[in-house]
Design an enzyme around this catalytic site. Structure first.
Site, PDB file in Angstrom:
ATOM      1  N   TYR A  69      58.772  50.294  24.947  1.00  0.00           N
ATOM      2  CA  TYR A  69      57.709  49.587  24.205  1.00  0.00           C
ATOM      3  C   TYR A  69      57.565  50.130  22.798  1.00  0.00           C
ATOM      4  O   TYR A  69      57.202  49.402  21.880  1.00  0.00           O
ATOM      5  CB  TYR A  69      56.367  49.630  24.968  1.00  0.00           C
ATOM      6  CG  TYR A  69      56.323  48.591  26.050  1.00  0.00           C
ATOM      7  CD1 TYR A  69      56.589  48.928  27.376  1.00  0.00           C
ATOM      8  CD2 TYR A  69      56.126  47.246  25.748  1.00  0.00           C
ATOM      9  CE1 TYR A  69      56.624  47.964  28.366  1.00  0.00           C
ATOM     10  CE2 TYR A  69      56.163  46.267  26.737  1.00  0.00           C
ATOM     11  CZ  TYR A  69      56.419  46.637  28.053  1.00  0.00           C
ATOM     12  OH  TYR A  69      56.478  45.669  29.022  1.00  0.00           O
ATOM     13  N   ARG A  72      59.954  48.169  20.831  1.00  0.00           N
ATOM     14  CA  ARG A  72      59.465  46.813  20.551  1.00  0.00           C
ATOM     15  C   ARG A  72      58.395  46.847  19.474  1.00  0.00           C
ATOM     16  O   ARG A  72      58.341  45.985  18.607  1.00  0.00           O
ATOM     17  CB  ARG A  72      58.904  46.156  21.826  1.00  0.00           C
ATOM     18  CG  ARG A  72      60.020  45.675  22.742  1.00  0.00           C
ATOM     19  CD  ARG A  72      59.505  44.932  23.936  1.00  0.00           C
ATOM     20  NE  ARG A  72      58.999  43.616  23.599  1.00  0.00           N
ATOM     21  CZ  ARG A  72      58.349  42.857  24.495  1.00  0.00           C
ATOM     22  NH1 ARG A  72      58.094  43.334  25.700  1.00  0.00           N
ATOM     23  NH2 ARG A  72      57.923  41.673  24.162  1.00  0.00           N
ATOM     24  N   HIS A 121      49.024  36.896  27.572  1.00  0.00           N
ATOM     25  CA  HIS A 121      49.807  37.955  28.223  1.00  0.00           C
ATOM     26  C   HIS A 121      49.555  39.315  27.588  1.00  0.00           C
ATOM     27  O   HIS A 121      50.356  40.232  27.725  1.00  0.00           O
ATOM     28  CB  HIS A 121      51.305  37.630  28.187  1.00  0.00           C
ATOM     29  CG  HIS A 121      51.649  36.521  29.126  1.00  0.00           C
ATOM     30  ND1 HIS A 121      52.859  35.873  29.093  1.00  0.00           N
ATOM     31  CD2 HIS A 121      50.937  35.921  30.114  1.00  0.00           C
ATOM     32  CE1 HIS A 121      52.882  34.930  30.042  1.00  0.00           C
ATOM     33  NE2 HIS A 121      51.711  34.934  30.659  1.00  0.00           N
ATOM     34  N   CYS A 155      44.113  58.778  27.353  1.00  0.00           N
ATOM     35  CA  CYS A 155      42.820  58.182  27.023  1.00  0.00           C
ATOM     36  C   CYS A 155      41.891  59.240  26.420  1.00  0.00           C
ATOM     37  O   CYS A 155      41.648  60.282  27.064  1.00  0.00           O
ATOM     38  CB  CYS A 155      42.198  57.601  28.292  1.00  0.00           C
ATOM     39  SG  CYS A 155      40.529  56.970  28.051  1.00  0.00           S
ATOM     40  N   CYS A 158      38.713  59.543  29.056  1.00  0.00           N
ATOM     41  CA  CYS A 158      38.776  60.166  30.400  1.00  0.00           C
ATOM     42  C   CYS A 158      40.038  60.982  30.601  1.00  0.00           C
ATOM     43  O   CYS A 158      40.233  61.580  31.660  1.00  0.00           O
ATOM     44  CB  CYS A 158      38.677  59.069  31.476  1.00  0.00           C
ATOM     45  SG  CYS A 158      40.213  58.146  31.696  1.00  0.00           S
ATOM     46  N   PRO A 222      65.099  24.458  21.506  1.00  0.00           N
ATOM     47  CA  PRO A 222      66.508  24.022  21.471  1.00  0.00           C
ATOM     48  C   PRO A 222      67.047  23.691  22.862  1.00  0.00           C
ATOM     49  O   PRO A 222      67.985  22.918  23.014  1.00  0.00           O
ATOM     50  CB  PRO A 222      67.258  25.217  20.875  1.00  0.00           C
ATOM     51  CG  PRO A 222      66.231  26.111  20.307  1.00  0.00           C
ATOM     52  CD  PRO A 222      64.941  25.810  20.981  1.00  0.00           C
TER      53      PRO A 222
END
Ligand code: APR
Length: 254
Positions: A69, A72, A121, A155, A158, A222
């Site tokens: 990720y 990306r 998403h 996080c 927490c 396409p």
């Protein structure tokens, strides 16, 4: 688009529409250099979706998944909105009623100027705590180097492990985004489907609901996909080529 008469019909349809619902997938970002998922050069030909797009896969391999990720994210920040994104942003100002629902987790629609939009998403530019579900912008974290175990995003509230704020297989889509999309499908007079195979979204029922009350459907892709049979007009072209051409005929040189 086979002939002149059909093209004229399409242009009239876009000129007279008042309530437009646009539904996009990875194909709309292809011409910005971002890979789709199921094309021959798509993400799922390189990465196993069961490892890289499920919670179990992430929890078993958080470092590997976060590094994918991170890749990306770097592609997204290096990419620019293409002419398809630009036209879709112009459409938002042209039509009295408008909603864009995107399956894409990149931020190219936002960067092109769309505001009346939902991301069904999730969003690659946000991360979410696996434990307390708090979400944070990726800009709060350092993605400059490859991840290893100690560097995984945690996080600040927490201390739990954070994940990309993306909807993975087997997970529910955000309720609000889904409800807004259903409402748009039920009230639009024109639905445009741009750059999606329909492999995942076929089950959302947006096209059926649009057809059920007489809306017209235009698809720009396409290749033929799972939603093409719903379309009154199918433009088998790249979105970045077709949308500017069509839009010029709708709004003139304005
Ligand atoms: N313009 C328009 N469409 C294009 C272009 C282009 N330049 N290039 C490719 N396409 C089309 C392909 O023909 C294909 O139909 O884009 C579509 C991409 O399909 P997918 O890769 O399946 O992507 P998408 O439909 O967005 O996938 C939906 O599946 O894996 C999950 O969560 C992921 O949001 C994703 C969802």
């Amino acid at each position: 688009m086979t002939d002149k008469a059909q093209q004229n019909q399409l242009i009239e349809l876009l000129k007279n529409a008042r309530n437009v619902f646009i539904f996009t997938g990875a194909g709309v970002s292809k011409e910005s250099g971002l890979p789709t998922f199921r094309d021959l050069d798509g993400e799922w030909t390189k990465y196993d979706p069961m490892t890289f797009a499920t919670l179990d896969g992430f929890l078993s391999n958080p470092v590997m998944v976060w590094n994918m990720y991170r890749e990306r994210l770097m592609q997204i920040s290096a990419a620019q909105p293409n002419p398809a994104h630009i036209v879709i942003a112009q459409m938002e100002h042209y039509y009295p009623e408008f909603l864009l629902t995107t399956q894409n987790v990149d931020n190219l629609h936002e960067r092109a100027g769309n505001k009346k939009m939902v991301k069904i998403h999730g969003d690659a530019c946000r991360i979410r705590c696996v434990d307390c579900e708090e979400t944070y912008p990726v800009s709060d974290y350092d993605f400059s180097e490859e991840f290893d175990e100690p560097k995984l995003p945690k996080c600040p509230d927490c201390g739990g492990l954070c994940r990309p704020d993306i909807v993975w297989f087997g997970e529910y889509v955000p309720q609000e985004a889904f409800a807004a999309s259903i409402n748009a499908a039920m009230t639009c007079d024109l639905m445009m489907i741009v750059g999606t195979s329909g492999e995942v979204s076929g089950g959302y029922g947006f096209a059926e609901r649009a057809l059920s009350h007489g809306a017209k459907i235009v698809e720009i892709n396409p290749s033929e996909g799972a939603l093409t049979h719903y379309a009154h007009f199918w433009i088998p072209q790249q979105a970045g080529v077709a949308l500017p051409q069509i839009w010029k005929l709708v709004v003139g040189d304005a």
